[in-house]
Design a protein around this motif. Structure first.
Motif, PDB file in Angstrom:
ATOM      1  N   PRO A  36       0.831  -1.208   0.000  1.00 15.41           N
ATOM      2  CA  PRO A  36       0.000   0.000   0.000  1.00 15.41           C
ATOM      3  C   PRO A  36       0.864   1.256   0.000  1.00 15.41           C
ATOM      4  O   PRO A  36       1.879   1.312   0.680  1.00 15.41           O
ATOM      5  CB  PRO A  36      -0.783  -0.119   1.316  1.00 15.41           C
ATOM      6  CG  PRO A  36       0.029  -1.020   2.178  1.00 15.41           C
ATOM      7  CD  PRO A  36       0.758  -1.952   1.254  1.00 15.41           C
ATOM      8  N   GLY A  37       0.454   2.242  -0.783  1.00 15.49           N
ATOM      9  CA  GLY A  37       1.174   3.512  -0.793  1.00 15.49           C
ATOM     10  C   GLY A  37       2.321   3.508  -1.769  1.00 15.49           C
ATOM     11  O   GLY A  37       2.875   2.467  -2.089  1.00 15.49           O
ATOM     12  N   ASP A  38       2.677   4.678  -2.264  1.00 16.31           N
ATOM     13  CA  ASP A  38       3.808   4.793  -3.187  1.00 16.31           C
ATOM     14  C   ASP A  38       4.781   5.874  -2.717  1.00 16.31           C
ATOM     15  O   ASP A  38       4.619   6.429  -1.630  1.00 16.31           O
ATOM     16  CB  ASP A  38       3.305   5.062  -4.615  1.00 16.31           C
ATOM     17  CG  ASP A  38       2.439   6.314  -4.689  1.00 16.31           C
ATOM     18  OD1 ASP A  38       2.603   7.199  -3.839  1.00 16.31           O
ATOM     19  OD2 ASP A  38       1.592   6.390  -5.590  1.00 16.31           O
ATOM     20  N   ASP A  41       3.246   9.089  -1.495  1.00 21.31           N
ATOM     21  CA  ASP A  41       2.654   9.006  -0.153  1.00 21.31           C
ATOM     22  C   ASP A  41       3.733   9.152   0.911  1.00 21.31           C
ATOM     23  O   ASP A  41       3.560   9.859   1.896  1.00 21.31           O
ATOM     24  CB  ASP A  41       1.943   7.656   0.038  1.00 21.31           C
ATOM     25  CG  ASP A  41       0.682   7.563  -0.792  1.00 21.31           C
ATOM     26  OD1 ASP A  41      -0.122   8.497  -0.733  1.00 21.31           O
ATOM     27  OD2 ASP A  41       0.513   6.564  -1.510  1.00 21.31           O
ATOM     28  N   ALA A  42       4.846   8.460   0.693  1.00 25.39           N
ATOM     29  CA  ALA A  42       5.924   8.504   1.673  1.00 25.39           C
ATOM     30  C   ALA A  42       6.531   9.903   1.754  1.00 25.39           C
ATOM     31  O   ALA A  42       6.778  10.423   2.838  1.00 25.39           O
ATOM     32  CB  ALA A  42       6.993   7.478   1.329  1.00 25.39           C
ATOM     33  N   VAL A 287      12.474   0.625   1.128  1.00 25.42           N
ATOM     34  CA  VAL A 287      11.176  -0.004   1.355  1.00 25.42           C
ATOM     35  C   VAL A 287      10.271   0.960   2.112  1.00 25.42           C
ATOM     36  O   VAL A 287       9.130   1.218   1.728  1.00 25.42           O
ATOM     37  CB  VAL A 287      11.314  -1.324   2.141  1.00 25.42           C
ATOM     38  CG1 VAL A 287       9.945  -1.848   2.534  1.00 25.42           C
ATOM     39  CG2 VAL A 287      12.054  -2.348   1.320  1.00 25.42           C
ATOM     40  N   VAL A 288      10.818   1.523   3.189  1.00 25.44           N
ATOM     41  CA  VAL A 288      10.024   2.415   4.015  1.00 25.44           C
ATOM     42  C   VAL A 288       9.537   3.615   3.216  1.00 25.44           C
ATOM     43  O   VAL A 288       8.423   4.086   3.386  1.00 25.44           O
ATOM     44  CB  VAL A 288      10.850   2.873   5.237  1.00 25.44           C
ATOM     45  CG1 VAL A 288      10.108   3.929   6.021  1.00 25.44           C
ATOM     46  CG2 VAL A 288      11.161   1.679   6.120  1.00 25.44           C
ATOM     47  N   LYS A 289      10.377   4.101   2.307  1.00 26.87           N
ATOM     48  CA  LYS A 289      10.007   5.288   1.538  1.00 26.87           C
ATOM     49  C   LYS A 289       9.410   4.932   0.186  1.00 26.87           C
ATOM     50  O   LYS A 289       9.180   5.821  -0.632  1.00 26.87           O
ATOM     51  CB  LYS A 289      11.238   6.173   1.324  1.00 26.87           C
ATOM     52  CG  LYS A 289      11.932   6.503   2.618  1.00 26.87           C
ATOM     53  CD  LYS A 289      12.137   7.976   2.752  1.00 26.87           C
ATOM     54  CE  LYS A 289      12.702   8.271   4.122  1.00 26.87           C
ATOM     55  NZ  LYS A 289      12.673   9.657   4.464  1.00 26.87           N
ATOM     56  N   ARG A 290       9.196   3.642  -0.079  1.00 23.82           N
ATOM     57  CA  ARG A 290       8.604   3.196  -1.347  1.00 23.82           C
ATOM     58  C   ARG A 290       9.373   3.760  -2.546  1.00 23.82           C
ATOM     59  O   ARG A 290       8.772   4.216  -3.505  1.00 23.82           O
ATOM     60  CB  ARG A 290       7.146   3.625  -1.450  1.00 23.82           C
ATOM     61  CG  ARG A 290       6.253   3.120  -0.370  1.00 23.82           C
ATOM     62  CD  ARG A 290       5.918   1.655  -0.554  1.00 23.82           C
ATOM     63  NE  ARG A 290       4.885   1.234   0.378  1.00 23.82           N
ATOM     64  CZ  ARG A 290       5.096   0.902   1.640  1.00 23.82           C
ATOM     65  NH1 ARG A 290       6.329   0.919   2.123  1.00 23.82           N
ATOM     66  NH2 ARG A 290       4.111   0.534   2.420  1.00 23.82           N
TER      67      ARG A 290
ATOM     68  N   ASP B 401       3.328   0.601   7.840  1.00 20.90           N
ATOM     69  CA  ASP B 401       4.352   1.638   7.824  1.00 20.90           C
ATOM     70  C   ASP B 401       3.720   2.911   7.262  1.00 20.90           C
ATOM     71  O   ASP B 401       2.541   2.942   6.935  1.00 20.90           O
ATOM     72  CB  ASP B 401       5.599   1.192   7.056  1.00 20.90           C
ATOM     73  CG  ASP B 401       5.334   0.942   5.587  1.00 20.90           C
ATOM     74  OD1 ASP B 401       4.174   1.075   5.175  1.00 20.90           O
ATOM     75  OD2 ASP B 401       6.287   0.595   4.873  1.00 20.90           O
ATOM     76  N   ALA B 402       4.536   3.972   7.179  1.00 22.99           N
ATOM     77  CA  ALA B 402       3.970   5.289   6.873  1.00 22.99           C
ATOM     78  C   ALA B 402       3.159   5.338   5.570  1.00 22.99           C
ATOM     79  O   ALA B 402       2.006   5.764   5.587  1.00 22.99           O
ATOM     80  CB  ALA B 402       5.073   6.339   6.879  1.00 22.99           C
ATOM     81  N   PRO B 403       3.722   4.878   4.431  1.00 22.19           N
ATOM     82  CA  PRO B 403       2.912   4.975   3.212  1.00 22.19           C
ATOM     83  C   PRO B 403       1.645   4.122   3.313  1.00 22.19           C
ATOM     84  O   PRO B 403       0.587   4.526   2.812  1.00 22.19           O
ATOM     85  CB  PRO B 403       3.842   4.436   2.124  1.00 22.19           C
ATOM     86  CG  PRO B 403       5.213   4.535   2.678  1.00 22.19           C
ATOM     87  CD  PRO B 403       5.071   4.360   4.152  1.00 22.19           C
ATOM     88  N   GLY B 404       1.749   2.977   3.976  1.00 23.90           N
ATOM     89  CA  GLY B 404       0.587   2.115   4.142  1.00 23.90           C
ATOM     90  C   GLY B 404      -0.502   2.795   4.965  1.00 23.90           C
ATOM     91  O   GLY B 404      -1.685   2.752   4.622  1.00 23.90           O
ATOM     92  N   LEU B 406      -0.891   6.105   5.442  1.00 19.61           N
ATOM     93  CA  LEU B 406      -1.441   7.265   4.731  1.00 19.61           C
ATOM     94  C   LEU B 406      -2.414   6.831   3.639  1.00 19.61           C
ATOM     95  O   LEU B 406      -3.464   7.442   3.456  1.00 19.61           O
ATOM     96  CB  LEU B 406      -0.306   8.111   4.135  1.00 19.61           C
ATOM     97  CG  LEU B 406       0.585   8.805   5.170  1.00 19.61           C
ATOM     98  CD1 LEU B 406       1.817   9.402   4.514  1.00 19.61           C
ATOM     99  CD2 LEU B 406      -0.194   9.887   5.900  1.00 19.61           C
ATOM    100  N   THR B 407      -2.058   5.755   2.924  1.00 19.66           N
ATOM    101  CA  THR B 407      -2.952   5.272   1.874  1.00 19.66           C
ATOM    102  C   THR B 407      -4.242   4.734   2.481  1.00 19.66           C
ATOM    103  O   THR B 407      -5.335   5.044   2.025  1.00 19.66           O
ATOM    104  CB  THR B 407      -2.278   4.138   1.079  1.00 19.66           C
ATOM    105  OG1 THR B 407      -0.966   4.558   0.756  1.00 19.66           O
ATOM    106  CG2 THR B 407      -3.024   3.846  -0.193  1.00 19.66           C
ATOM    107  N   ARG B 411      -6.452   7.804   1.483  1.00 18.44           N
ATOM    108  CA  ARG B 411      -6.892   7.562   0.113  1.00 18.44           C
ATOM    109  C   ARG B 411      -8.053   6.576   0.077  1.00 18.44           C
ATOM    110  O   ARG B 411      -9.082   6.824  -0.518  1.00 18.44           O
ATOM    111  CB  ARG B 411      -5.746   7.051  -0.748  1.00 18.44           C
ATOM    112  CG  ARG B 411      -6.098   7.182  -2.236  1.00 18.44           C
ATOM    113  CD  ARG B 411      -5.162   6.420  -3.132  1.00 18.44           C
ATOM    114  NE  ARG B 411      -3.789   6.907  -3.013  1.00 18.44           N
ATOM    115  CZ  ARG B 411      -2.758   6.230  -3.511  1.00 18.44           C
ATOM    116  NH1 ARG B 411      -2.943   5.078  -4.129  1.00 18.44           N
ATOM    117  NH2 ARG B 411      -1.537   6.701  -3.375  1.00 18.44           N
TER     118      ARG B 411
END
Lengths: 327, 527
Positions: A36-38, A41-42, A287-290, B401-404, B406-407, B411
């Protein structure tokens, strides 16, 4: 001029590796896309927020507004031209960051693996010769402790003892910042910074090699040809070096080849704790920052390294045991 | 001038520290190495408004206006004023200031930065300057910002320390601004000039020999930021005196407290007043259970804020009173509805709402997403689960984690409740009210993820953003707080400052309310 069989073999292996590498890249790309997230997002998370127009502009700029398969196609196209792309986290070309980090990781891996291998093999062989004695028990127990101890815990213990309490070694990093050493002073400085990370990373693997070598030596010592050699009056040292070691090493070499990739995984923790700027730490932050491009670059590089090491392992294997044919 | 009142307590501490520093003679020279958790790709505060960026670039690049304990202080601007209709804001710029490459700093730089970076490219600033039409330069040291709608001077001044860093026009004009190499090697007017950025290791700042404050500044020869991602290793580096300071709770709370007791270190919230944040519990109105006001009130009543304050925050903080923290100056009010810890009342409200406990004692289930911002938020989530169990609400934690996170929250709106923290940036209009205003598209982080819609709230927010009379403006924000505490789209449970730890050899440290983001021109080391 006929090509030496060993070269032909290696060339064939390299050719066979190409489709494997491509499959790895496609698989990893899709897997990362499942998270999830890209990158955006990071990045926005780091910034503490942004307005929708800003987010949309970033996403368009990074090509993240395209369908996944289009992104994959574009990525593979670039990769075919050996273009690893741009890291949006480091704001540098991926290749620049990778080459800057690769050296540190290889240094750490090489020193840890060679220490683990040399001492592991020596201690294992030594313990096997004195099987079930006090020495053997002490060595085996120590091995078990090293094996069971998580590397992050060992790392922190060492930092506490050698850096905080005794003040002998630096807490982390690869060089003393602002010292700008050159020549030997620099080498010594880097070596000092590598002592604890190398120890932390090597002790676990040392335990592996030791256990395996001990078992392997015990096994080989029972075989007919060893008994024959002994009956023919070969001395203990000659027996060990020429007859037992050469054969007992085979499984250990296999492990060495396999472990090359796991050491890379282990280095994530060690590099993060010791703030060593290597591939492991880079993989973790990516990974953490995608940071997709960066991560793909690391995967590509590591796959190549692992494939090369595997080929080398097979070559060493054949050299150790002439009965194995290279095909 | 509201800032004066709100930091009265901290001012006393700062004054004491200053006296102590003056008792000793200032020592010039030396290097200070400080801790940074995470790497920064972009080192340009005119492109990325974030504390992580200011922490480093604040030493290289300066804003027009800075925040001190005494109020707003002109840095690159010396005076500011607004026209009667609020459509023109003029800044008088400091004379005799040079960029690090020797070129003079003029209005051209400010105008270029405002129109080409702040307005189109800088996060938050694009909202702030949405109505900015042009920046005129009647003379090299005067900049006039022209807006199509009235713009409160108070708002601009409060935003400047974060969103008011000019870049040199001569290095950016005609280039691809986003790919400009100076985004990684900043050229500014600050007391230190950029030296070297070794990725993954450190950034070096060197003394600017031509600093406008005078030859004696800065006191230090070098500032080095060292990247240490692991908290335990950072604590060890601090203890071994390899680094001199770690800001923003960069090490674990346990180590903070342990080292805080060590006479070699200063630990506390001083110097972080302008970075005050709220620990929050956020609701998703799309879930019909949570859309019921009584359920949200019950959840608030079921939280023992004082217990959480003592155990999770170790006493650092105070119960929250709505979207604006008590450090928010005259825009803050504590005259709002509150919800005391009262489990019985919580159960009663849940019964009234029609959610009686089932045979297993459970009224309903919630999926809760905790934000992964450090220790506080994780512990908060665990406390939330326990507190809810007391009143018959079963909470399942979904960690990412952070992006997960936030999404999932912003979103996909895939959550029932969430918790995190929200940092206040000097003025409610900069980043606070967007949280409560309806109409933000899905996927915008730190916008209305609740699905909360209130015409009254939208009206108050829009009116306040253009209100020129400071007293009237403050009154509107008080209304916003009261309405937020009545409608409860989010519980601003605890207001907490960030904490920092520094070696006592550092002199003049944490002497401004956003010290880690400031320029450190007066920092020195006592050997």
């Amino acid at each position: 001029m006929p090509i030496p069989p060993i070269l032909a073999y290696a060339a064939l292996r390299v050719v066979k590796a190409v489709p494997i590498l491509v499959l790895i890249m496609i698989g990893s790309f899709l897997l990362i896309k499942l998270a999830p997230g890209d990158t955006v997002d990071a990045l926005v998370g780091d910034m503490g927020g942004a307005d929708p127009a800003f987010v949309a502009r970033l996403r368009a700029e990074y090509g993240l507004d395209q369908p996944v398969l289009v992104q994959l196609w574009l990525y593979l196209g670039k990769l075919a031209r050996l273009d690893f792309g741009w890291s949006y986290v480091y704001e540098q070309p991926v290749l620049t960051v990778l080459t800057a980090r690769l050296g540190n990781t290889l240094l750490l891996m090489a020193s840890s693996l060679s220490i683990a291998f040399v001492f592991g093999v020596a201690l294992g062989a030594f313990a096997a010769r004195r099987a079930y004695s006090l020495t053997d028990n002490v060595i085996s127990t120590l091995g078990l402790v090293f094996y069971a101890m998580p590397s992050f815990f060992l790392s922190l213990l060492m930092i506490l003892l050698f850096s905080v309490t005794l003040g002998w070694l630096p807490v982390g990093g690869i060089r003393t910042i602002g010292a700008f050493n050159t020549g030997w002073a620099d080498v010594v400085d880097v070596a000092r910074h590598l002592v604890m990370p190398t120890a932390a990373l090597s002790l676990i693997y040392l335990a592996f090699y030791m256990r395996l070598m001990r078992t392997s030596v015990l096994e080989v010592s029972e075989l007919d040809f060893v008994r024959t050699a002994r009956a023919k009056g070969a001395g203990e040292t000659r027996l060990m070096v020429h007859h037992i070691m050469r054969n007992a090493l085979l499984p250990v070499i296999t492990l060495l080849g396999l472990q090359f990739s796991t050491v890379l995984g282990g280095s994530v923790i060690v590099e993060t704790i010791f703030s060593l700027p290597g591939l492991g730490q880079l993989a973790y932050t990516s990974v953490v920052k995608r940071d997709l491009n960066m991560l793909m670059g690391i995967i590509a590089l590591c796959s190549v390294v692992v494939v090369v090491v595997n080929i080398l392992t097979d070559l060493v294997y054949a050299w150790l045991d002439p009965r194995i044919e290279l095909k | 001038m509201g800032q004066l009142r709100l930091v009265g307590g901290a001012l006393g501490v700062a004054a004491a520290a200053l006296t102590a520093a003056h008792a000793q003679d200032v020592q010039r020279g030396g290097t200070v190495i400080v801790h940074v958790n995470a790497e920064q790709g972009v080192l340009n505060p005119a492109l990325r408004a974030s504390t992580g960026v200011y922490q480093i670039t604040g030493k290289f690049m300066e804003p027009l206006i800075e925040l001190t304990y005494e109020g707003y202080e002109g840095v690159l601007a010396t005076e500011w004023s607004s026209s009667a209709d609020g459509r023109e804001i003029s800044f008088t710029l400091r004379e005799g200031v040079n960029w690090h490459d020797g070129q003079p700093f003029t209005c051209e730089d400010v105008a270029f930065s405002a129109m080409n970076l702040w307005k189109p490219l800088l996060n938050y600033s694009s909202t702030l300057h949405a109505n900015l039409e042009a920046v005129d330069c009647p003379d090299p040291h005067r900049a006039v910002f022209r807006y199509s709608q009235p713009m409160p001077l108070e708002l601009i001044v409060a935003a400047m320390p974060d969103l008011g860093h000019p870049v040199p026009k001569h290095l950016y004009e005609g280039t691809d601004i986003l790919r400009n190499p100076h985004n990684q090697a900043p050229v500014g007017t600050g007391p230190f000039r950029f030296g070297e950025y070794e990725r993954g290791q450190y950034i070096i700042g060197l003394r600017n020999e031509d600093y406008w404050r005078g030859e004696e500044y800065p006191y230090l020869d070098r500032v080095i930021w060292r990247f240490i991602p692991d908290k335990a290793a950072a604590a060890a580096a601090l203890e071994a005196e390899e680094i001199m300071e770690s800001p923003f709770i960069g090490i674990s709370m346990e180590d903070m407290r342990r080292l805080g007791d060590d006479p070699r270190f200063d630990m506390g919230p001083q110097g972080f007043e302008a970075n005050t944040a709220h620990s929050t519990v956020e609701f998703n109105f799309r879930n019909p259970i949570l859309a019921d006001l009584r359920v949200r009130q019950a959840i608030y009543h079921a939280l023992d804020i004082d217990f959480a304050l003592q155990t999770i925050m170790r006493g650092y903080g105070q119960p929250g009173r709505g979207p604006i923290p008590s450090t928010g100056g005259e825009n803050y009010t504590d005259d709002v509805p509150t919800y005391a810890y009262d489990v019985e009342r919580a159960r009663q409200l849940l019964d009234e709402a029609g959610y009686a406990p089932g045979p297993d004692g459970i009224r309903f289930r919630l999926r809760h997403r905790p934000a992964p911002w450090g220790e506080y938020t994780q512990l908060w989530a665990e406390y939330f689960v326990q507190a809810m169990r007391e009143v018959g609400i079963a909470v399942e934690l979904v960690t990412n984690d952070a992006p997960g996170f936030l999404t999932g929250v912003y979103r996909d709106h895939d959550f029932d409740t969430a918790n995190g923290w929200h940092q206040f940036r000097s003025d409610p209009a900069v980043s606070t009210t967007v949280w409560l205003r309806s109409g933000a598209p899905a996927g915008t982080a730190w916008s209305n993820q609740f699905g909360y819609e209130s015409a009254e709230m939208d009206r108050l927010i829009d009116e306040a953003a253009q209100e020129l009379d400071p007293a009237r403006r403050a009154e509107l924000y008080h209304e916003v707080q009261r309405l937020a505490m009545t409608d409860l789209p989010v519980i601003f449970a605890i207001e907490h400052p960030f904490l920092g730890i520094s070696n006592r050899k550092l002199m003049n440290h944490h002497n401004t309310p956003r010290w880690d983001s400031s320029s450190w021109y007066d920092l020195w080391v006592a050997e």
